[in-house]
Structures are given as C-alpha cells and as structure tokens.
Design a protein around this motif. Structure first.
Motif, mmCIF file in Angstrom:
data_model
loop_
_atom_site.group_PDB
_atom_site.id
_atom_site.type_symbol
_atom_site.label_atom_id
_atom_site.label_comp_id
_atom_site.label_asym_id
_atom_site.label_seq_id
_atom_site.Cartn_x
_atom_site.Cartn_y
_atom_site.Cartn_z
ATOM 1 N N ALA A 22 3.849 -25.280 -6.439
ATOM 2 C CA ALA A 22 3.477 -24.108 -5.642
ATOM 3 C C ALA A 22 3.377 -24.458 -4.161
ATOM 4 O O ALA A 22 3.723 -23.662 -3.287
ATOM 5 N N ALA A 23 2.926 -25.682 -3.870
ATOM 6 C CA ALA A 23 2.794 -26.113 -2.473
ATOM 7 C C ALA A 23 4.160 -26.198 -1.797
ATOM 8 O O ALA A 23 4.315 -25.865 -0.606
ATOM 9 N N GLU A 24 5.177 -26.620 -2.551
ATOM 10 C CA GLU A 24 6.524 -26.728 -1.973
ATOM 11 C C GLU A 24 7.115 -25.351 -1.690
ATOM 12 O O GLU A 24 7.764 -25.126 -0.667
ATOM 13 N N VAL A 25 6.904 -24.412 -2.608
ATOM 14 C CA VAL A 25 7.369 -23.042 -2.375
ATOM 15 C C VAL A 25 6.664 -22.445 -1.163
ATOM 16 O O VAL A 25 7.273 -21.800 -0.309
ATOM 17 N N ARG A 26 5.361 -22.658 -1.096
ATOM 18 C CA ARG A 26 4.588 -22.147 0.051
ATOM 19 C C ARG A 26 5.093 -22.746 1.355
ATOM 20 O O ARG A 26 5.221 -22.061 2.363
ATOM 21 N N ALA A 27 5.386 -24.064 1.334
ATOM 22 C CA ALA A 27 5.881 -24.734 2.537
ATOM 23 C C ALA A 27 7.209 -24.130 2.991
ATOM 24 O O ALA A 27 7.448 -23.914 4.188
ATOM 25 N N PHE A 28 8.100 -23.823 2.023
ATOM 26 C CA PHE A 28 9.380 -23.207 2.374
ATOM 27 C C PHE A 28 9.176 -21.851 3.046
ATOM 28 O O PHE A 28 9.785 -21.533 4.067
#
Length: 243
Positions: A22-28
């Motif tokens: 979820a953190a990677e999606v949020r970062a994108f």
C-alpha cells in the motif's frame, strides 16, 4: 506525453500488483498528483456513497473543493483584468482630451502655456507638473515657460538614446518643474524630435504619486502624447519634418 508515461507506469503496477505494498501505491500517487484528477472514470469509480460512514474520505468533496478554488482564482484574474481595462480606458480618455486641447491652441504661446501650466496638461492628466525642455546653446533666445537644456542634455537625462524613461519614487527637479517640483513623486520623460534642423527636446511629466509612473508601465500613450507635442511645435514654428 506525461499521461502516456503515467498509464505505462500504472500498467506495470497492475502487472506486479501482488508484490506491491500500500505504501508503494501511495508513493506513486503522491508522485503523480494529477493521475486521478485527470481520469473522470477513475474518479467516478472512487467516489464513495454519501452514507458510507464517517471514516470514509469523501473524494467528491475533495474534487468539488479543488474546482471551487479554481473558479475563485479565475474570478480574481477576471476582476484584475476588468480593473486594468478600466484604468487603461481612463488613461486613453485623458490623453485624448489633452491632445485635443493642444490642437485647439490658438497660438504657440497658448500651446506652451497649456502644456506647462498647473491648470493645463497636468490637470487634464492628473499630474503634479509638466514641462517642455529644449536643447540649445547659451546664446539661445529663451521662450517663456520652455526649459533650456545644454546640448546633449536630453540623452543624459534619459540615460541614453531612448524614446522614454519612466521612474518611480523620485524627488521632483526644480530645474524641470520649478515651484511645482515638490508635488512630483514619479516621472515620465519622453524624447521629442521636432525636426531634422532642430535639436531634440523633452516632455517631462511629473507624477503626483510615487507609483503613478514606473518602469514596468506601458508607454504607448505617453509616446503618442510626445508625438502630438512634436507636431504642434513643428507646425507653430514652421519647421521641416524629422525625416
């Protein structure tokens, strides 16, 4: 092109979704803030129902808020443009009235008096003072109310061979404005080229406020005013044209 790149990146994300956190999606999404806002279908799919509960972030309100801010910004810009247009219109009216008054002068002396008297050009344009200057040798027979500059004085005052010079926050020169110098806080200088057989001159306009004239100001109306003064003097003194 950026939208295509974004789509390519999101396709890659989808292919590798099982390994994304979820953190990677949020970062994108944080790196591409316009990705969702530019996709109406995606926004519609993400908008929650009104009765989803207090813990659901209302994306609809977010989008509406953003649109409202954009509308307010556009209204502010429109208001500024309307105000600027009104000011420009007022300036045109003043300059046109001054031009007609100069053309209506019944004598050269009346023309000079209108340009230089407090109740003349200065009053028409809402200025603190106005003056006409001419370069001349020391033995030149002075003309009443016309300021005499030494040869080369116009270029020195203008800071070079330029058509005009606008300056804010100045102290009025007694050499230019005489007793009215105390009311001058900004200044517009317009070069006057009367004739190919005559030295140049200067139309000096003293602003009544510190920002009435400033370097960023458009000077087309001032240049027009200068051309009127040139032609009036040329006609009254029966001088040949500049070219």
């Amino acid at each position: 092109m950026s939208q295509f790149n974004d789509r390519t990146e999101i396709a890659t994300i989808r292919e590798s979704a099982p390994t994304l956190s979820a953190a990677e999606v949020r970062a994108f999404l944080l790196q591409h803030p316009d990705f969702i806002a530019a996709d109406a279908d995606l926004i519609a799919a993400l908008l929650p129902a009104r009765d989803d509960g207090a813990n659901v972030v209302d994306m609809q309100q977010f989008v509406i808020g953003k649109l409202q801010r954009q509308v307010r910004t556009l209204r502010d810009i429109q208001s500024d443009l309307i105000e600027a247009s009104s000011l420009n219109s007022l300036a045109r009216e003043q300059v046109h009235a001054a031009a007609i008054a100069m053309l209506d002068a019944r004598s050269f002396e009346a023309f000079v008096a209108y340009v230089t008297a407090p109740e003349g050009l200065a009053q028409t344009l809402g200025l603190g003072a106005a003056a006409i200057c001419v370069e001349a040798a020391h033995d030149f027979a002075a003309i009443e109310n016309v300021r005499i500059l030494e040869l080369g004085g116009v270029s020195r005052m203008m800071g070079g061979d330029v058509g005009h010079r606008l300056v804010a926050n100045v102290q009025g020169s007694h050499g230019l404005y005489g007793a009215l110098a105390g009311g001058v806080q900004s200044e517009a200088l317009v070069r006057l080229d009367f004739s190919r057989v005559a030295p140049p001159g200067l139309l000096a306009l003293g602003g009544a406020s510190a920002e009435q004239f400033h370097p960023d100001q458009a000077a087309d109306l001032l240049e027009f005013l200068g051309r009127i003064v040139e032609r009036c003097i040329r006609l009254w003194l029966d001088l040949p044209p500049q070219k």
